[in-house]
Scaffold this active site. Structure first.
Site, mmCIF file in Angstrom:
data_model
loop_
_atom_site.group_PDB
_atom_site.id
_atom_site.type_symbol
_atom_site.label_atom_id
_atom_site.label_comp_id
_atom_site.label_asym_id
_atom_site.label_seq_id
_atom_site.Cartn_x
_atom_site.Cartn_y
_atom_site.Cartn_z
ATOM 1 N N LYS A 1 6.180 -54.114 -63.945
ATOM 2 C CA LYS A 1 6.424 -52.802 -63.581
ATOM 3 C C LYS A 1 7.685 -52.375 -63.718
ATOM 4 O O LYS A 1 7.877 -51.294 -64.248
ATOM 5 C CB LYS A 1 5.864 -52.509 -62.114
ATOM 6 C CG LYS A 1 4.366 -52.928 -61.711
ATOM 7 C CD LYS A 1 3.984 -52.365 -60.467
ATOM 8 C CE LYS A 1 4.670 -53.327 -59.363
ATOM 9 N NZ LYS A 1 4.292 -54.652 -59.200
ATOM 10 N N ARG B 1 1.107 -49.028 -52.158
ATOM 11 C CA ARG B 1 0.568 -50.361 -52.304
ATOM 12 C C ARG B 1 -0.574 -50.502 -51.205
ATOM 13 O O ARG B 1 -0.953 -51.806 -51.390
ATOM 14 C CB ARG B 1 1.788 -51.382 -51.530
ATOM 15 C CG ARG B 1 2.823 -51.875 -52.257
ATOM 16 C CD ARG B 1 2.822 -52.820 -53.411
ATOM 17 N NE ARG B 1 3.552 -54.025 -53.414
ATOM 18 C CZ ARG B 1 4.841 -54.173 -53.714
ATOM 19 N NH1 ARG B 1 5.593 -53.059 -54.262
ATOM 20 N NH2 ARG B 1 5.495 -55.240 -53.700
ATOM 21 N N ARG C 1 12.213 -67.240 -62.281
ATOM 22 C CA ARG C 1 13.174 -65.903 -62.475
ATOM 23 C C ARG C 1 14.148 -66.524 -61.446
ATOM 24 O O ARG C 1 14.146 -67.166 -60.372
ATOM 25 C CB ARG C 1 12.551 -64.860 -62.025
ATOM 26 C CG ARG C 1 13.645 -63.498 -61.749
ATOM 27 C CD ARG C 1 13.113 -62.287 -61.947
ATOM 28 N NE ARG C 1 12.238 -61.831 -60.885
ATOM 29 C CZ ARG C 1 11.582 -60.760 -60.935
ATOM 30 N NH1 ARG C 1 11.764 -59.613 -61.728
ATOM 31 N NH2 ARG C 1 10.906 -60.390 -59.707
ATOM 32 N N ARG D 1 15.147 -65.605 -55.346
ATOM 33 C CA ARG D 1 15.016 -64.681 -54.348
ATOM 34 C C ARG D 1 14.170 -65.158 -53.164
ATOM 35 O O ARG D 1 13.377 -65.948 -53.456
ATOM 36 C CB ARG D 1 14.256 -63.212 -54.998
ATOM 37 C CG ARG D 1 15.145 -62.213 -55.179
ATOM 38 C CD ARG D 1 14.365 -61.076 -55.794
ATOM 39 N NE ARG D 1 13.133 -60.585 -55.601
ATOM 40 C CZ ARG D 1 12.537 -59.800 -56.023
ATOM 41 N NH1 ARG D 1 12.856 -59.160 -56.925
ATOM 42 N NH2 ARG D 1 11.217 -59.424 -55.365
ATOM 43 N N ARG E 1 2.328 -62.913 -51.745
ATOM 44 C CA ARG E 1 2.634 -62.050 -52.313
ATOM 45 C C ARG E 1 1.355 -61.488 -53.028
ATOM 46 O O ARG E 1 0.981 -60.570 -53.306
ATOM 47 C CB ARG E 1 3.917 -61.835 -53.094
ATOM 48 C CG ARG E 1 5.127 -61.382 -52.140
ATOM 49 C CD ARG E 1 6.370 -61.805 -53.100
ATOM 50 N NE ARG E 1 6.432 -60.740 -54.130
ATOM 51 C CZ ARG E 1 7.553 -60.898 -54.992
ATOM 52 N NH1 ARG E 1 8.105 -62.261 -55.232
ATOM 53 N NH2 ARG E 1 7.535 -59.877 -56.013
HETATM 54 P P1 AMP Z 1 8.639 -55.510 -55.079
HETATM 55 O O1 AMP Z 1 10.033 -55.548 -55.660
HETATM 56 O O2 AMP Z 1 8.018 -54.070 -55.564
HETATM 57 O O3 AMP Z 1 7.860 -56.717 -55.490
HETATM 58 O O4 AMP Z 1 8.695 -55.366 -53.453
HETATM 59 C C1 AMP Z 1 9.258 -56.353 -52.975
HETATM 60 C C2 AMP Z 1 8.989 -56.311 -51.299
HETATM 61 O O5 AMP Z 1 9.274 -55.155 -50.940
HETATM 62 C C3 AMP Z 1 7.678 -56.516 -51.204
HETATM 63 O O6 AMP Z 1 7.157 -57.947 -51.238
HETATM 64 C C4 AMP Z 1 7.164 -55.922 -49.842
HETATM 65 O O7 AMP Z 1 7.791 -56.608 -48.866
HETATM 66 C C5 AMP Z 1 8.193 -54.812 -49.952
HETATM 67 N N1 AMP Z 1 7.632 -53.584 -50.333
HETATM 68 C C6 AMP Z 1 7.851 -52.476 -51.608
HETATM 69 N N2 AMP Z 1 7.154 -51.846 -51.726
HETATM 70 C C7 AMP Z 1 6.350 -51.791 -50.829
HETATM 71 C C8 AMP Z 1 5.523 -50.707 -50.426
HETATM 72 N N3 AMP Z 1 5.147 -49.580 -51.068
HETATM 73 N N4 AMP Z 1 4.791 -50.899 -49.384
HETATM 74 C C9 AMP Z 1 5.098 -52.022 -48.349
HETATM 75 N N5 AMP Z 1 5.894 -52.931 -48.795
HETATM 76 C C10 AMP Z 1 6.584 -52.845 -49.720
#
Ligand code: AMP
Length: 215
Positions: free
Chosen positions: A13, A88, A127, A162, A173
């Protein structure tokens, strides 16, 4: 353009969103990036979000909606936006629908990036990120490795996985995605907004999205 990008963690994404911003000045809004910056800066939001993120759990909907309500009203969103990692959950999607109606904003469509599970697992576990906050270069141990001793080729700091890219957090996740986020595919299908793209190469996917936008 005004689009939402849906897809599992590791579906690409972020990469697709970045390529799309080069196209028409739309801004990428990544809730993950906003939260990671808040954690790094040690703000109240960051302190609340960190424990959820490290485990690979979702941050509570109310926190995310506060962030997004403010963000979507910033002036740079007038040219368009690409939502990356938001919504999400079904409650976030329902709140977003109300928010967009209130702001008189119409979405073009919702992009569902469909990527085979083995490709996703491979991308996430390989990664590495430079630990220097001013650098944060991203590597892939197979296709774009750091130096042989694991240091960054740009600034020589250590490269790390990370906290949410350990095997345990990744599994969590992906499970969270399946239970909480995948239902959004049905939600947006019902809204008549869903377009699914089989996505193996980000560049090809971006070309397909542009075509769907009539560009
Ligand atoms: P991402 O980089 O989009 O994978 O986001 C990393 C982490 O941030 C996720 O595993 C969640 O813990 C949190 N996060 C990001 N976006 C959201 C969202 N829209 N709702 C809830 N948690 C989020």
């Amino acid at each position: 353009m005004r689009i939402i990008l849906l897809g599992a963690p590791g579906a690409g994404k972020g990469t697709v969103a970045k390529l799309l911003t080069e196209f028409d000045g739309s801004v990428q809004i990544s809730t993950g990036d906003i939260l990671r910056s808040a954690v790094k800066a040690g703000t109240a939001l960051g302190r609340k979000a960190k424990e959820y993120m490290d485990r690979g759990d979702l941050v509570p909907d109310a926190l995310i909606m506060d962030i997004m309500e403010a963000r979507l009203q910033e002036p740079d969103c007038r040219n368009g936006f690409i939502l990356d990692g938001f919504p999400r959950t079904i409650p976030q999607a329902e709140e977003l629908k109300k928010l967009l109606a209130r702001l008189s904003i119409r979405l073009d469509f919702v992009v569902n990036l469909d990527v085979p599970r083995e490709v996703i697992l491979d991308r996430l576990t390989t990664r590495r990120t430079c630990c220097n906050p001013a650098c944060q270069a991203i590597y892939n141990v197979k296709s774009n490795p750091p130096n042989a001793d694991g240091t960054c080729t740009l600034c020589s700091h250590e490269t790390i996985q990370r906290d949410d890219e350990t095997e345990e957090a990744i599994n969590n996740r992906l499970e969270t995605y399946n239970s909480k986020t995948a239902p959004l595919i049905g939600f947006y299908e019902k809204e008549g907004l869903l377009k699914t793209f089989l996505s193996l190469s980000s560049k090809d996917t971006v070309a397909d999205i542009k075509k769907a936008l009539g560009a």
